[in-house]
Design a protein around this motif. Sequence first.
Motif, PDB file in Angstrom:
ATOM      1  N   TYR A 308      -5.386 -10.840  -2.982  1.00  0.00           N
ATOM      2  CA  TYR A 308      -6.116  -9.613  -2.664  1.00  0.00           C
ATOM      3  C   TYR A 308      -6.889  -9.176  -3.896  1.00  0.00           C
ATOM      4  CZ  TYR A 308      -7.277  -4.869  -1.278  1.00  0.00           C
ATOM      5  OH  TYR A 308      -7.962  -3.724  -0.969  1.00  0.00           O
ATOM      6  N   ASN A 309      -8.188  -8.896  -3.675  1.00  0.00           N
ATOM      7  CA  ASN A 309      -9.018  -8.395  -4.763  1.00  0.00           C
ATOM      8  C   ASN A 309     -10.174  -7.614  -4.142  1.00  0.00           C
ATOM      9  OD1 ASN A 309     -11.587  -8.781  -6.596  1.00  0.00           O
ATOM     10  ND2 ASN A 309      -9.822  -9.021  -7.960  1.00  0.00           N
ATOM     11  N   GLY A 310     -10.187  -6.286  -4.380  1.00  0.00           N
ATOM     12  CA  GLY A 310     -11.172  -5.424  -3.744  1.00  0.00           C
ATOM     13  C   GLY A 310     -12.612  -5.820  -4.016  1.00  0.00           C
ATOM     14  N   PRO A 311     -13.043  -5.955  -5.284  1.00  0.00           N
ATOM     15  CA  PRO A 311     -14.431  -6.344  -5.563  1.00  0.00           C
ATOM     16  C   PRO A 311     -14.797  -7.696  -4.963  1.00  0.00           C
ATOM     17  CG  PRO A 311     -13.389  -5.441  -7.522  1.00  0.00           C
ATOM     18  CD  PRO A 311     -12.306  -5.608  -6.505  1.00  0.00           C
ATOM     19  N   LEU A 312     -13.846  -8.632  -4.968  1.00  0.00           N
ATOM     20  CA  LEU A 312     -14.132  -9.957  -4.418  1.00  0.00           C
ATOM     21  C   LEU A 312     -14.362  -9.891  -2.908  1.00  0.00           C
ATOM     22  CD1 LEU A 312     -14.378 -12.990  -4.839  1.00  0.00           C
ATOM     23  CD2 LEU A 312     -11.891 -13.174  -4.560  1.00  0.00           C
ATOM     24  N   VAL A 313     -13.592  -9.060  -2.222  1.00  0.00           N
ATOM     25  CA  VAL A 313     -13.762  -8.919  -0.771  1.00  0.00           C
ATOM     26  C   VAL A 313     -15.163  -8.422  -0.456  1.00  0.00           C
ATOM     27  CG1 VAL A 313     -13.020  -7.619   1.258  1.00  0.00           C
ATOM     28  CG2 VAL A 313     -11.317  -8.578  -0.301  1.00  0.00           C
ATOM     29  N   LYS A 314     -15.652  -7.454  -1.242  1.00  0.00           N
ATOM     30  CA  LYS A 314     -16.993  -6.928  -1.002  1.00  0.00           C
ATOM     31  C   LYS A 314     -18.068  -7.962  -1.332  1.00  0.00           C
ATOM     32  CE  LYS A 314     -15.643  -2.130  -1.881  1.00  0.00           C
ATOM     33  NZ  LYS A 314     -15.848  -0.918  -2.724  1.00  0.00           N
ATOM     34  N   HIS A 315     -17.743  -8.864  -2.248  1.00  0.00           N
ATOM     35  CA  HIS A 315     -18.707  -9.897  -2.643  1.00  0.00           C
ATOM     36  C   HIS A 315     -18.814 -10.994  -1.585  1.00  0.00           C
ATOM     37  CE1 HIS A 315     -20.982 -12.588  -5.226  1.00  0.00           C
ATOM     38  NE2 HIS A 315     -20.098 -13.543  -4.976  1.00  0.00           N
ATOM     39  N   ILE A 316     -17.704 -11.268  -0.877  1.00  0.00           N
ATOM     40  CA  ILE A 316     -17.709 -12.322   0.140  1.00  0.00           C
ATOM     41  C   ILE A 316     -18.325 -11.754   1.421  1.00  0.00           C
ATOM     42  CG2 ILE A 316     -16.321 -13.926   1.491  1.00  0.00           C
ATOM     43  CD1 ILE A 316     -14.183 -13.738  -0.612  1.00  0.00           C
ATOM     44  N   LYS A 317     -19.453 -12.253   1.808  1.00  0.00           N
ATOM     45  CA  LYS A 317     -20.100 -11.795   3.030  1.00  0.00           C
ATOM     46  C   LYS A 317     -20.793 -12.977   3.694  1.00  0.00           C
ATOM     47  CE  LYS A 317     -24.030 -10.158   0.293  1.00  0.00           C
ATOM     48  NZ  LYS A 317     -24.889  -8.978  -0.042  1.00  0.00           N
ATOM     49  N   PHE A 318     -21.113 -12.800   4.958  1.00  0.00           N
ATOM     50  CA  PHE A 318     -21.783 -13.874   5.674  1.00  0.00           C
ATOM     51  C   PHE A 318     -22.889 -13.291   6.532  1.00  0.00           C
ATOM     52  CE2 PHE A 318     -18.984 -12.320   8.877  1.00  0.00           C
ATOM     53  CZ  PHE A 318     -19.539 -12.665  10.102  1.00  0.00           C
ATOM     54  N   TYR A 319     -23.845 -14.138   6.876  1.00  0.00           N
ATOM     55  CA  TYR A 319     -24.984 -13.709   7.677  1.00  0.00           C
ATOM     56  C   TYR A 319     -24.705 -13.994   9.138  1.00  0.00           C
ATOM     57  CZ  TYR A 319     -29.809 -12.938   9.121  1.00  0.00           C
ATOM     58  OH  TYR A 319     -30.942 -12.455   9.729  1.00  0.00           O
ATOM     59  N   ASP A 320     -24.685 -12.933   9.943  1.00  0.00           N
ATOM     60  CA  ASP A 320     -24.418 -13.054  11.371  1.00  0.00           C
ATOM     61  C   ASP A 320     -25.732 -13.370  12.088  1.00  0.00           C
ATOM     62  OD1 ASP A 320     -23.810 -12.747  14.072  1.00  0.00           O
ATOM     63  OD2 ASP A 320     -22.426 -11.097  13.725  1.00  0.00           O
ATOM     64  N   GLU A 321     -25.811 -14.566  12.647  1.00  0.00           N
ATOM     65  CA  GLU A 321     -27.037 -14.995  13.320  1.00  0.00           C
ATOM     66  C   GLU A 321     -27.306 -14.188  14.586  1.00  0.00           C
ATOM     67  OE1 GLU A 321     -29.282 -16.966  12.360  1.00  0.00           O
ATOM     68  OE2 GLU A 321     -28.389 -18.060  10.689  1.00  0.00           O
ATOM     69  N   ASN A 322     -26.265 -13.602  15.167  1.00  0.00           N
ATOM     70  CA  ASN A 322     -26.453 -12.839  16.405  1.00  0.00           C
ATOM     71  C   ASN A 322     -27.079 -11.476  16.129  1.00  0.00           C
ATOM     72  OD1 ASN A 322     -25.239 -14.828  18.108  1.00  0.00           O
ATOM     73  ND2 ASN A 322     -23.233 -14.160  17.370  1.00  0.00           N
ATOM     74  N   TRP A 326     -26.131  -8.965   7.402  1.00  0.00           N
ATOM     75  CA  TRP A 326     -25.071  -9.428   6.513  1.00  0.00           C
ATOM     76  C   TRP A 326     -23.811  -8.616   6.799  1.00  0.00           C
ATOM     77  CZ3 TRP A 326     -25.089 -13.661   3.585  1.00  0.00           C
ATOM     78  CH2 TRP A 326     -26.326 -14.244   3.289  1.00  0.00           C
ATOM     79  N   VAL A 327     -22.689  -9.293   6.965  1.00  0.00           N
ATOM     80  CA  VAL A 327     -21.424  -8.655   7.312  1.00  0.00           C
ATOM     81  C   VAL A 327     -20.456  -8.774   6.143  1.00  0.00           C
ATOM     82  CG1 VAL A 327     -19.450  -8.630   8.884  1.00  0.00           C
ATOM     83  CG2 VAL A 327     -21.741  -9.157   9.751  1.00  0.00           C
ATOM     84  N   VAL A 328     -19.888  -7.645   5.716  1.00  0.00           N
ATOM     85  CA  VAL A 328     -18.880  -7.635   4.652  1.00  0.00           C
ATOM     86  C   VAL A 328     -17.508  -7.813   5.284  1.00  0.00           C
ATOM     87  CG1 VAL A 328     -17.834  -6.288   2.797  1.00  0.00           C
ATOM     88  CG2 VAL A 328     -20.297  -6.151   3.208  1.00  0.00           C
ATOM     89  N   LEU A 329     -16.687  -8.668   4.700  1.00  0.00           N
ATOM     90  CA  LEU A 329     -15.384  -8.975   5.268  1.00  0.00           C
ATOM     91  C   LEU A 329     -14.404  -7.821   5.081  1.00  0.00           C
ATOM     92  CD1 LEU A 329     -14.937 -12.707   4.252  1.00  0.00           C
ATOM     93  CD2 LEU A 329     -16.183 -11.710   6.159  1.00  0.00           C
ATOM     94  N   GLN A 330     -13.387  -7.781   5.944  1.00  0.00           N
ATOM     95  CA  GLN A 330     -12.387  -6.719   5.934  1.00  0.00           C
ATOM     96  C   GLN A 330     -11.072  -7.254   5.372  1.00  0.00           C
ATOM     97  OE1 GLN A 330     -12.044  -5.108   9.891  1.00  0.00           O
ATOM     98  NE2 GLN A 330     -14.257  -5.055  10.198  1.00  0.00           N
ATOM     99  N   ASP A 352      -3.902  -8.324  -8.763  1.00  0.00           N
ATOM    100  CA  ASP A 352      -5.054  -8.436  -7.873  1.00  0.00           C
ATOM    101  C   ASP A 352      -6.033  -9.511  -8.324  1.00  0.00           C
ATOM    102  OD1 ASP A 352      -6.136  -7.261 -10.085  1.00  0.00           O
ATOM    103  OD2 ASP A 352      -7.131  -5.616  -9.011  1.00  0.00           O
ATOM    104  N   LYS A 353      -5.632 -10.307  -9.288  1.00  0.00           N
ATOM    105  CA  LYS A 353      -6.484 -11.419  -9.707  1.00  0.00           C
ATOM    106  C   LYS A 353      -6.170 -12.635  -8.856  1.00  0.00           C
ATOM    107  CE  LYS A 353      -8.149 -13.898 -13.787  1.00  0.00           C
ATOM    108  NZ  LYS A 353      -8.064 -14.052 -15.265  1.00  0.00           N
ATOM    109  N   VAL A 354      -7.205 -13.377  -8.462  1.00  0.00           N
ATOM    110  CA  VAL A 354      -7.035 -14.542  -7.589  1.00  0.00           C
ATOM    111  C   VAL A 354      -6.905 -15.798  -8.442  1.00  0.00           C
ATOM    112  CG1 VAL A 354      -7.991 -15.862  -5.668  1.00  0.00           C
ATOM    113  CG2 VAL A 354      -8.408 -13.394  -5.818  1.00  0.00           C
ATOM    114  N   TRP A 355      -5.804 -16.525  -8.238  1.00  0.00           N
ATOM    115  CA  TRP A 355      -5.531 -17.748  -9.001  1.00  0.00           C
ATOM    116  C   TRP A 355      -5.544 -18.960  -8.080  1.00  0.00           C
ATOM    117  CZ3 TRP A 355      -4.912 -17.353 -14.270  1.00  0.00           C
ATOM    118  CH2 TRP A 355      -4.667 -16.075 -14.777  1.00  0.00           C
ATOM    119  N   HIS A 356      -5.862 -20.114  -8.692  1.00  0.00           N
ATOM    120  CA  HIS A 356      -5.773 -21.385  -7.952  1.00  0.00           C
ATOM    121  C   HIS A 356      -5.540 -22.506  -8.955  1.00  0.00           C
ATOM    122  CE1 HIS A 356      -9.789 -22.994  -9.113  1.00  0.00           C
ATOM    123  NE2 HIS A 356     -10.095 -21.711  -9.223  1.00  0.00           N
ATOM    124  N   GLY A 357      -5.058 -23.626  -8.454  1.00  0.00           N
ATOM    125  CA  GLY A 357      -4.806 -24.766  -9.325  1.00  0.00           C
ATOM    126  C   GLY A 357      -3.686 -25.642  -8.806  1.00  0.00           C
TER     127      GLY A 357
END
Length: 389
Positions: A308-322, A326-330, A352-357
């Motif tokens: 979970y990361n608030g700023p990252l959620v707002k940054h991730i968005k997609f373009y709804d062709e219908n 641009w839609v911001v994810l919830q 709230d930092k996102v890690w991977h590896g």
Amino acid sequence: KQWYQRRVVITAERLSRLLSPASIKQVLMASADRLPGISMFEQGSGKMNLPRAYELLQGYVPQITISPGKIDWTDCPYMWPICSQPLYHSSMPVTVNMTIINGMAVTGTITSPPTWHPNTQTSGQIVQLSFSYSETLWPWTGYLAITLSVGKSGANYAGTVEGYVLLTVQSPATNEDISEQTSTLHIPVKVNIIPTPSRDRRILWDHFHSIGYPLGPFPRDNLKLHTSPLDWNGDHIHTNFNGIYKHLRSKGYFVEILSTHFECFDAKNYGYLFLVDPEDAYFESEIRKLNEDVNEKGLNLVVFADWYNGPLVKHIKFYDENTKQWVVLQGGGSNVPALNKLLAAHGVILGDKVWHGKFSVGPHAMEYGSGTSLLSFPKKKKVPTATLR
């Protein structure tokens, strides 16, 4: 296949009056060939057999049918996941959802509540059934939900019990040739029962606080899947988490689904409560109850927190062709703020930092797709560490 047993040759004119979306569906389902080794949720009624469907149609008699046509713990893997785990006393009830198809008319009425008729010779009376159903069938269909549990008298029983459910539907006259019609369903029930397992072998999986099906644009748990950022499937132990469910079953654990809040289960029955990728918040009464379960009743809490990361959620968005917008994810991968509130009394805080590896646990190579980390944990407790990005 009642219509085949009562087969009569009917004229094309009369047959045309009998045809409906329901009757065609009934004939196609009854004539289909089951595919071996595949569950009913994957294959439906099976592979269509049109020659046999035509044969059944020649003797069609208007009636009701139901899908699936039975509840049978012994018919695996067709009845998977129902058949994947036996029932036992004090386990969470199992609900089987069924579709009623009415070939008599576009409307119908269930004349009286369904009834359970246990086979006492196989101790069927130790299984308790309750029903939820659509009193009116329209158009052509309705539903029947059968919930099964084992009574106290079956706490030490081992074996397969049997019985059947009766359901009667009445439909109005459709024309001068067909008067008011009544059809009764006989639904066979066969359940595998075992003595109640010990507490240390029982896992309660919290599904109540997970999104069963996304009601909005939610991001996927693994952020590296850039081509498909949305989670369309939700979470369930029999779908995206079926791998861990099968693994736990293979190791002798019994996994039950909690479909309501924490106040509705007895912690003394379970060794573990699994919180896996929860999205919902927790009531204050749930938090108090869970603290008591852990501290006083010896319940082990297993949490898979995700990210979970608030700023990252707002940054991730997609373009709804219908909508051409641009839609911001919830929300994030899971509701980490709610988990922090739940775990605060135990001295646990998630970041709230996102890690991977990638890392290793003994000889096992592991991949950490997208997840959170620990900011705080009780002192003098074991905390594994890994180098992630």
